[in-house]
Design an enzyme around this catalytic site. Structure first.
Site, PDB file in Angstrom:
ATOM      1  NE  ARG A   1       1.413  10.489  10.183  1.00 21.97           N
ATOM      2  CZ  ARG A   1       0.780   9.482   9.586  1.00 21.97           C
ATOM      3  NH1 ARG A   1      -0.353   9.056  10.081  1.00 21.97           N
ATOM      4  NH2 ARG A   1       1.270   8.922   8.494  1.00 21.97           N
ATOM      5  N   PRO A   2       2.862  16.428  11.014  1.00 19.43           N
ATOM      6  CG  PRO A   2       4.803  17.204  12.034  1.00 19.43           C
ATOM      7  CD  PRO A   2       3.735  16.155  12.150  1.00 19.43           C
TER       8      PRO A   2
ATOM      9  CG  ASP B   1       8.012  20.270   9.830  1.00 21.09           C
ATOM     10  OD1 ASP B   1       7.308  19.243   9.937  1.00 21.09           O
ATOM     11  OD2 ASP B   1       9.158  20.346  10.314  1.00 21.09           O
ATOM     12  CG  LEU B   2      10.763  17.552   7.983  1.00 25.06           C
ATOM     13  CD1 LEU B   2      11.154  16.135   8.407  1.00 25.06           C
ATOM     14  CD2 LEU B   2      11.930  18.516   8.204  1.00 25.06           C
TER      15      LEU B   2
ATOM     16  CE  LYS C   1      -1.655   1.441   4.074  1.00 23.83           C
ATOM     17  NZ  LYS C   1      -1.317   2.821   4.464  1.00 23.83           N
ATOM     18  CG  ASN C   2       2.398   2.560   3.500  1.00 26.51           C
ATOM     19  OD1 ASN C   2       1.230   2.885   3.242  1.00 26.51           O
ATOM     20  ND2 ASN C   2       2.801   2.309   4.725  1.00 26.51           N
TER      21      ASN C   2
ATOM     22  NE  ARG D   1      -6.717   4.251   5.869  1.00 32.22           N
ATOM     23  CZ  ARG D   1      -5.837   5.009   6.517  1.00 32.22           C
ATOM     24  NH1 ARG D   1      -6.001   5.265   7.793  1.00 32.22           N
ATOM     25  NH2 ARG D   1      -4.796   5.497   5.889  1.00 32.22           N
TER      26      ARG D   1
ATOM     27  CG  ASP E   1       3.747   1.299   9.525  1.00 40.85           C
ATOM     28  OD1 ASP E   1       3.911   1.532   8.319  1.00 40.85           O
ATOM     29  OD2 ASP E   1       3.483   2.194  10.357  1.00 40.85           O
TER      30      ASP E   1
ATOM     31  CB  CYS F   1      -4.338  10.212  11.449  1.00 37.04           C
ATOM     32  SG  CYS F   1      -2.709   9.559  11.767  1.00 37.04           S
TER      33      CYS F   1
ATOM     34  NE  ARG G   1      -0.248  11.877   7.594  1.00 38.60           N
ATOM     35  CZ  ARG G   1       0.284  13.080   7.408  1.00 38.60           C
ATOM     36  NH1 ARG G   1      -0.432  14.142   7.692  1.00 38.60           N
ATOM     37  NH2 ARG G   1       1.494  13.225   6.924  1.00 38.60           N
TER      38      ARG G   1
HETATM   39  C1  EPZ Z   1       4.675   6.751   6.134  1.00 41.47           C
HETATM   40  O1  EPZ Z   1       3.965   7.821   6.731  1.00 41.47           O
HETATM   41  C2  EPZ Z   1       3.723   5.573   6.107  1.00 41.47           C
HETATM   42  N1  EPZ Z   1       2.550   5.925   5.316  1.00 41.47           N
HETATM   43  C3  EPZ Z   1       3.291   5.217   7.532  1.00 41.47           C
HETATM   44  O2  EPZ Z   1       2.475   4.055   7.457  1.00 41.47           O
HETATM   45  C4  EPZ Z   1       4.549   4.873   8.341  1.00 41.47           C
HETATM   46  O3  EPZ Z   1       4.178   4.604   9.674  1.00 41.47           O
HETATM   47  C5  EPZ Z   1       5.519   6.058   8.293  1.00 41.47           C
HETATM   48  O4  EPZ Z   1       5.832   6.392   6.923  1.00 41.47           O
HETATM   49  C6  EPZ Z   1       6.827   5.765   9.019  1.00 41.47           C
HETATM   50  O5  EPZ Z   1       7.433   4.645   8.461  1.00 41.47           O
HETATM   51  C7  EPZ Z   1       2.635   5.900   3.954  1.00 41.47           C
HETATM   52  O6  EPZ Z   1       3.677   5.613   3.387  1.00 41.47           O
HETATM   53  C8  EPZ Z   1       1.391   6.239   3.206  1.00 41.47           C
HETATM   54  P1  EPZ Z   1       6.954  10.093   8.099  1.00 41.47           P
HETATM   55  P2  EPZ Z   1       4.601   9.322   6.699  1.00 41.47           P
HETATM   56  O7  EPZ Z   1       6.852  11.339   7.321  1.00 41.47           O
HETATM   57  O8  EPZ Z   1       5.289   9.545   5.426  1.00 41.47           O
HETATM   58  C9  EPZ Z   1       7.491  13.344  11.468  1.00 41.47           C
HETATM   59  C10 EPZ Z   1       0.624   2.685   7.883  1.00 41.47           C
HETATM   60  O9  EPZ Z   1       0.251   2.142   8.920  1.00 41.47           O
HETATM   61  N2  EPZ Z   1       7.416  14.325  10.381  1.00 41.47           N
HETATM   62  O10 EPZ Z   1       8.150   9.213   7.932  1.00 41.47           O
HETATM   63  O11 EPZ Z   1       3.544  10.274   7.103  1.00 41.47           O
HETATM   64  C11 EPZ Z   1       6.127  12.737  11.767  1.00 41.47           C
HETATM   65  O12 EPZ Z   1       5.409  13.560  12.653  1.00 41.47           O
HETATM   66  C12 EPZ Z   1       1.106   4.119   7.912  1.00 41.47           C
HETATM   67  O13 EPZ Z   1       0.664   2.131   6.754  1.00 41.47           O
HETATM   68  C13 EPZ Z   1       7.675  15.663  10.645  1.00 41.47           C
HETATM   69  O14 EPZ Z   1       7.961  16.035  11.773  1.00 41.47           O
HETATM   70  O15 EPZ Z   1       5.668   9.195   7.885  1.00 41.47           O
HETATM   71  C14 EPZ Z   1       6.460  11.414  12.384  1.00 41.47           C
HETATM   72  O16 EPZ Z   1       6.704  11.623  13.762  1.00 41.47           O
HETATM   73  C15 EPZ Z   1       0.952   4.739   9.293  1.00 41.47           C
HETATM   74  N3  EPZ Z   1       7.585  16.565   9.640  1.00 41.47           N
HETATM   75  C16 EPZ Z   1       7.764  11.019  11.694  1.00 41.47           C
HETATM   76  O17 EPZ Z   1       8.267  12.207  11.073  1.00 41.47           O
HETATM   77  C17 EPZ Z   1       7.254  16.198   8.357  1.00 41.47           C
HETATM   78  O18 EPZ Z   1       7.214  17.079   7.473  1.00 41.47           O
HETATM   79  C18 EPZ Z   1       7.597   9.964  10.637  1.00 41.47           C
HETATM   80  O19 EPZ Z   1       6.753  10.471   9.651  1.00 41.47           O
HETATM   81  C19 EPZ Z   1       6.981  14.843   8.108  1.00 41.47           C
HETATM   82  C20 EPZ Z   1       7.064  13.922   9.126  1.00 41.47           C
END
Ligand code: EPZ
Length: 420
Positions: A123-124, A126-127, A22-23, A399, A307, A118, A94
């Site tokens: 889930r910011p 900013d990056l 999915k991801n 989902r 996950d 969520c 998201r």
């Molecule tokens: C992806 O989410 C996955 N979703 C998530 O899977 C997975 O848990 C996550 O990566 C971590 O591996 C998809 O790929 C669709 P991140 P993503 O950006 O991209 C912080 C599932 O169950 N962060 O790596 O949203 C954030 O708050 C889902 O299938 C910032 O601070 O994850 C978090 O603490 C759940 N600023 C951490 O990074 C940003 O701009 C990881 O988030 C972006 C993220």
């Protein structure tokens, strides 16, 4: 709303065939925006999130034809246009924010609503925005809508990610592929899903190096064309069934997997004293052993995946001894602990750690899926618990797990979906 009724089902036996990830499919669907031609995607998991992403693409003129039998999508972008997609769809997933990078690259501007947080965290983004700004875009955030505008086009640059965010890495790569010059992204995510996205983009004519490492180089090109791509197997679906097989002391063969992507999961299971046999694209899990309690710390890939944290919490709940889980990725990813406690698990949550004291048995109860992986954890617990477990809000589970009820029934689980 639908619910799952699950009766204790131990010694599950049989074969499980894993779907496409999915991801990986979600960012690849977004990346189709960058193509000037036809795209064929194979091994598509037709989950609700995927269907929502397909509907978002249709809203901007992209033709999406589904072949459910062959799990294939045929996509054509010749009639694509730029517009703000509907908030009803954006707020459902998201991953909708992954449209921002490719729309910005293709049209030079994009207007999209904030996806919002969520259950598992704020889930910011900013990056993501830091990357777009570095490439030369101006950003206005007002009334929940983000306007991103690159008046002079996007110019390649160097970007350092403060955290190896999966989504930010994906969005910045997609924004950079048509930029002028070279972009270097440092401290980026190395997940297999990133490697799959890069392979897909390079097949369409992009010039991206370093996939799977912490530094990715993207040389801007003029356009991207046709391609055919098969999505990598879903390592989290595979991991979920591995834990399920271990917890129920079953004997399950799991096909269509990439063992390399599962290293952190299989290593942890072996530490617990679970028997695992790995052959090519097959993993066999079976175990009559006494399991050992272990500690887990979630980390970016190749570390232990967040996950898989809820699923392991279910397993450790019925393993003698004390286990500590440290969740370092999301700030609110222990909601399943209170649901497992309703079943008799003994779990204390202190900040980013959960202390699990294994109990002799857990018993069936009425519980609620709070998010996708928490729901999977409750299925595992329900299969192990004495009596019947009723899980509500199972839309979360559906989902991320394609045909899970049928797959479980095929290995002997007593599960049925009821509509109330
Ligand atoms: C992806 O989410 C996955 N979703 C998530 O899977 C997975 O848990 C996550 O990566 C971590 O591996 C998809 O790929 C669709 P991140 P993503 O950006 O991209 C912080 C599932 O169950 N962060 O790596 O949203 C954030 O708050 C889902 O299938 C910032 O601070 O994850 C978090 O603490 C759940 N600023 C951490 O990074 C940003 O701009 C990881 O988030 C972006 C993220």
């Amino acid at each position: 709303m639908d619910k799952f009724l699950i009766e204790q089902s131990l010694n599950l036996k049989g074969d499980i065939y894993i779907e496409g990830a999915k991801n990986s499919c979600l960012p690849i669907l977004a990346a189709c925006i960058l193509s000037n031609g036809n795209v064929i995607i194979k091994r598509v998991p037709f989950l609700s999130d995927i269907n929502i992403m397909c509907n978002l693409l249709k809203e901007i003129g992209i033709t999406v034809n589904k072949d459910l039998i062959n799990k294939t999508l045929n996509i054509n972008t010749k009639n694509i246009f730029n517009k703000q997609v509907s908030y009803e769809l954006v707020k459902k997933i998201r991953a909708s924010f992954l449209l921002a990078g490719p729309l910005l690259a293709r049209f030079g501007k994009v207007s999209i609503q904030m996806p919002g947080g969520c259950a598992i965290g704020v889930r910011p983004i900013d990056l993501h925005l830091k990357g777009f700004k570095a490439l030369g875009a101006e950003i206005i955030q007002e009334h929940g809508v983000i306007e991103i505008n690159a008046k002079n086009g996007l110019i390649g640059t160097e970007i350092y990610l403060d955290f190896p965010s999966v989504g930010a890495t994906e969005n910045i790569i997609m924004a950079s592929v048509l930029a002028k010059g070279e972009t270097i992204v440092s401290n980026c995510a190395t997940e297999p899903e990133i490697v799959d996205l890069i392979e897909f983009l390079n097949k369409m004519g992009a010039k991206i190096e370093g996939g799977g490492t912490e530094t990715i180089k993207i040389k801007g090109v003029d356009s991207l064309n046709n391609c055919t791509h098969t999505i990598i197997p879903d390592r989290i679906e595979a991991g979920t069934f591995l834990v399920l097989g271990a917890a129920t002391k079953g004997e399950i063969n799991i096909f269509n997997i990439n063992c390399e992507h599962l290293k952190a999961i299989t290593s942890k299971l072996k530490e617990i004293n679970v028997d695992i046999e790995e052959k090519d694209n097959l993993i066999k899990v079976y175990s009559k052993n006494i399991f050992k309690n272990v500690d887990i710390k979630t980390m970016p890939y190749p570390g232990f995946p967040t996950d898989m944290q809820p699923q392991f919490m279910s397993l450790m709940s019925i393993v003698n001894g004390t286990s500590i889980i440290n969740e370092t990725i999301f700030e609110n990813r222990f909601m399943h602990a209170s649901e497992l406690s309703l079943m008799g698990a003994n779990i204390k949550v202190e900040g980013s750690s959960a202390i699990i004291s294994g109990v002799e048995k857990i018993t069936g109860s009425k519980v609620k899926a709070t998010d996708l992986r928490a729901g999977a954890a409750l299925i595992i617990a329900g299969l192990c618990a004495e009596g019947v477990t009723e899980i509500s809000d199972i839309y979360h589970i559906e989902r991320g797990y394609y045909n899970i009820e049928e797959k479980l029934k095929n290995i002997g689980a007593k599960i049925k979906k009821i509509r109330v």
